[in-house]
Scaffold this active site. Structure first.
Site, PDB file in Angstrom:
ATOM      1  N   CYS A  86      -9.899  -4.114   6.699  1.00  0.00           N
ATOM      2  CA  CYS A  86      -9.537  -5.436   7.045  1.00  0.00           C
ATOM      3  C   CYS A  86      -9.147  -6.104   5.826  1.00  0.00           C
ATOM      4  O   CYS A  86      -9.577  -6.029   4.675  1.00  0.00           O
ATOM      5  CB  CYS A  86     -10.660  -6.065   7.909  1.00  0.00           C
ATOM      6  SG  CYS A  86     -11.232  -5.559   9.452  1.00  0.00           S
ATOM      7  N   GLY A 112      -5.202  -2.448   6.056  1.00  0.00           N
ATOM      8  CA  GLY A 112      -5.214  -2.298   7.750  1.00  0.00           C
ATOM      9  C   GLY A 112      -3.840  -2.230   8.043  1.00  0.00           C
ATOM     10  O   GLY A 112      -3.311  -3.057   7.796  1.00  0.00           O
ATOM     11  N   ASN A 186     -13.911  -9.566   7.592  1.00  0.00           N
ATOM     12  CA  ASN A 186     -13.623  -8.330   6.858  1.00  0.00           C
ATOM     13  C   ASN A 186     -15.108  -8.147   6.592  1.00  0.00           C
ATOM     14  O   ASN A 186     -15.839  -8.813   5.791  1.00  0.00           O
ATOM     15  CB  ASN A 186     -12.830  -8.666   5.480  1.00  0.00           C
ATOM     16  CG  ASN A 186     -12.840  -7.541   4.771  1.00  0.00           C
ATOM     17  OD1 ASN A 186     -12.856  -6.210   5.262  1.00  0.00           O
ATOM     18  ND2 ASN A 186     -12.449  -7.773   3.280  1.00  0.00           N
ATOM     19  N   GLY A 187     -15.607  -6.738   6.821  1.00  0.00           N
ATOM     20  CA  GLY A 187     -16.999  -6.454   6.501  1.00  0.00           C
ATOM     21  C   GLY A 187     -17.564  -5.519   7.926  1.00  0.00           C
ATOM     22  O   GLY A 187     -16.971  -5.307   8.602  1.00  0.00           O
ATOM     23  N   TYR A 328     -10.201   1.839  -5.602  1.00  0.00           N
ATOM     24  CA  TYR A 328      -9.065   2.205  -4.773  1.00  0.00           C
ATOM     25  C   TYR A 328      -8.605   1.308  -3.670  1.00  0.00           C
ATOM     26  O   TYR A 328      -7.390   1.194  -3.622  1.00  0.00           O
ATOM     27  CB  TYR A 328      -9.814   3.538  -3.682  1.00  0.00           C
ATOM     28  CG  TYR A 328      -9.039   3.806  -2.686  1.00  0.00           C
ATOM     29  CD1 TYR A 328      -7.815   4.875  -2.901  1.00  0.00           C
ATOM     30  CD2 TYR A 328      -9.294   3.771  -1.159  1.00  0.00           C
ATOM     31  CE1 TYR A 328      -7.142   5.390  -1.854  1.00  0.00           C
ATOM     32  CE2 TYR A 328      -8.401   4.199  -0.338  1.00  0.00           C
ATOM     33  CZ  TYR A 328      -7.214   5.228  -0.320  1.00  0.00           C
ATOM     34  OH  TYR A 328      -6.643   5.572   0.430  1.00  0.00           O
TER      35      TYR A 328
END
Length: 580
Positions: A86, A112, A186-187, A328
């Site tokens: 996200c 995303g 986000n999580g 990454y």
């Protein structure tokens, strides 16, 4: 592409939440006393977290299955990397808030690609446009014109496979007794199932399978006043990773979990508009100046009357920020957790060149995420870096394969070897990580077919031995190749001449005084927040987070964690071996 424009009600009860000989492989734990150039880091800023959307329901099963049926051997090339799931954006005080939000989501598209949405506030009404696909697929001039106002939040999401159900695309909007609220998250909440069961027992009705919806219900039943204290009250019941932005009729609120797993930054435009985003690259695109991170455990409330107010969510432990943001996830031009992502990855490559040297003629990268580390390796080794693999950026998730099968078809669609660079050469190939090893073996085969004399893989992260529970889509531990094989066995599986990973100790040494503020659970199996529901993924099935059956079907994808033993011992046997 499906899109929706709506104002969604909340269904809830009315009453009250890394020269070796050919064929060698090794993993150095004790770094040699050598000196590599020290990366230049940005001045320390307030600590913060990283968030991603990986609801427990990503792993739903529609039937009860035993543990022996859980792990299947078939994987797609798309799934051989961990996935950040996200990106979030929030803007307050700009007449073109939704358009700026749209541009910021473009900058966060790498976080995303399966769905996007924006909620804007105009005349005290929250209006939402969400859709499946890329940001450019979901939004156009007509859609954006439906989102006037000076406040907006936005979200991009990633779904591991299959269809990305529209009802699970954020932001979510809900109406409750005192007004409306929109949220983008986000999580991943590690106690999602327990919270959902509790809420359902009290009469709440859920419209989606996302853990984010739990937050809305907790806000709705809170008795705290004023509204932002309802958010604080709700967040005190949450466990795991969350970086969230909320919007109401007159306020924009940004929250980060006490460990700061996922990143969230604050910036300001020249007209005074306040901007929150998952990465600084989003601020750059909309010409917002980076001010600071949202601190772990901090709640920031923005309104016209009081400007920006900061509150401490709760007493919080030492930050445990996701190291994979630097390995990454994040774009190289972002500053994450006060450090340049580009400089971190360049340093990873330098460490590999120093501690895992090999005679070679050329250094190449697996694009795109391995490029900066490869540049660092080449610079330190004094060997030219060249583009030995060309990536196609125009390959979608669906394509037509000829009836006569082409070996490694998926990889060949995405990566094309440059024979002029590779033929007859001793090649060092730098990649950011190895998850299952399936794609790495195909890449090695591709390079061999292009005439490479030797292939030496260098991985710019330590071996991944444990699954992530904090908003990153990783396979279960049993599917991770480094959890099942030694480095030499992985080398044989991949088919390269040598293989070396970034040494864990050297990674921490590079991070210096900040090393204790990062989460390394995927490398060690030591979890800052122990999962309450253990992830057991059926690979190839149930990879979307759409709920197509009853709530009981969740148990087929996730099982309750043991209550009287250390979960990390159960999840990662290699962790126990490393301790002996």
């Amino acid at each position: 592409m499906a899109a929706s424009v709506n104002i969604s009600p909340l269904s809830s009860s009315p009453a009250p939440s890394k020269p070796m000989s050919k064929g060698s492989s090794f993993y150095l734990n004790q770094p040699q006393k050598t000196h590599f150039s020290k990366p230049v880091f940005h001045p320390r800023r307030p600590r913060f977290t990283i968030c991603s959307k990986n609801p427990i329901s990503d792993f739903f099963s529609t039937s009860k299955t035993g543990p022996e049926e859980i792990f299947l051997p078939s994987f797609s090339d798309d799934d051989d990397k961990p996935r950040e799931e996200c990106g979030v954006v929030g803007i307050f005080g700009d007449p073109e808030a939704s358009r700026l939000c749209y541009l910021a989501l473009h900058a966060l598209q790498h976080r995303g690609q399966e769905g996007a949405g924006i909620v804007a506030v105009n005349n005290n009404v929250l209006q939402s446009v969400t859709g499946v696909g890329l940001v450019s697929d979901v939004f156009n001039e007509s859609k954006l014109s439906q989102l006037p106002g000076e406040m907006a939040i936005g979200h991009v999401r990633y779904s591991t496979a299959g269809s990305s159900m529209l009802k699970n695309v954020q932001p979510f909007v809900a109406g409750y007794r005192f007004g409306s609220v929109g949220v983008a998250h986000n999580g991943n909440l590690v106690n999602y199932i327990a919270l959902r069961h509790m809420l359902e027992d009290n009469g709440s009705i859920f419209n989606t399978s996302s853990d984010t919806e739990v937050v809305l219900h907790l806000i709705a039943i809170s008795k705290a006043r004023p509204f932002f204290l309802r958010i604080v009250d709700a967040c005190e019941k949450l466990e795991g990773a969350y970086s969230m932005v909320f919007v109401t009729e007159d306020k924009l609120v940004a929250v980060r979990d006490p460990h700061g797993f996922r990143p969230l930054v604050m910036g300001r435009r020249s007209n005074g508009a306040v901007v929150f985003a998952s990465e600084t690259c989003a601020l750059d695109l909309i010409e917002a100046t980076y001010e600071r991170e949202v601190n772990p455990g901090e709640v920031l409330v923005v309104d016209k009357k009081d400007g920006v107010q900061s509150l401490c969510l709760m007493p919080h432990p030492e930050p445990k920020q996701c190291i994979f943001e630097h390995i990454y996830f994040a774009l190289p031009n972002s500053v994450v957790f006060g450090r340049s992502v580009y400089e971190s990855r360049h340093a990873f490559g330098e460490i590999l060149a120093t501690e895992a040297p090999v005679d070679c003629d050329v250094v190449i990268a697996v694009p795109d995420s391995g490029v900066v580390a490869a540049l660092g390796y080449a610079a330190k080794a004094g060997v030219p870096f060249q583009q030995g693999l060309i990536r196609s950026h125009y390959v979608g998730r669906t394509f037509i394969e000829p009836s006569q099968k082409i070996r490694d078809f998926g990889v060949k669609l995405k990566l094309s070897p440059v024979r002029g660079v590779l033929e007859g050469k001793r090649v060092v190939v730098v990649d950011d990580s190895i998850v299952r090893g399936t794609t790495s073996s195909k890449i090695v085969r591709l390079i061999k077919e292009a005439g490479a004399k030797e292939i030496h893989m260098r991985i710019a992260s330590p071996p991944i031995i444990a699954s992530c529970y904090y908003g990153v889509d990783t396979p279960s531990s049993e599917e991770l190749i480094s959890n099942r094989m030694s480095v030499e066995e992985i080398r044989e599986f991949i088919g390269c001449d040598s293989l070396a990973f970034l040494p864990f100790d050297s990674l921490k040494k590079m991070l210096a005084s900040d090393s204790n503020t990062f989460c390394y659970a995927c490398f060690s199996g030591k979890y800052p927040v122990m999962p309450k529901e253990v992830k057991v993924k059926k690979v190839g099935d149930f990879l979307d987070d759409g709920l197509n059956g009853p709530m009981d079907s969740i148990d087929g994808g996730w099982v309750k964690g043991p209550t009287n033993i250390n979960i990390e011992k159960e999840i990662d046997p290699i962790y126990q071996q490393s301790k002996n």
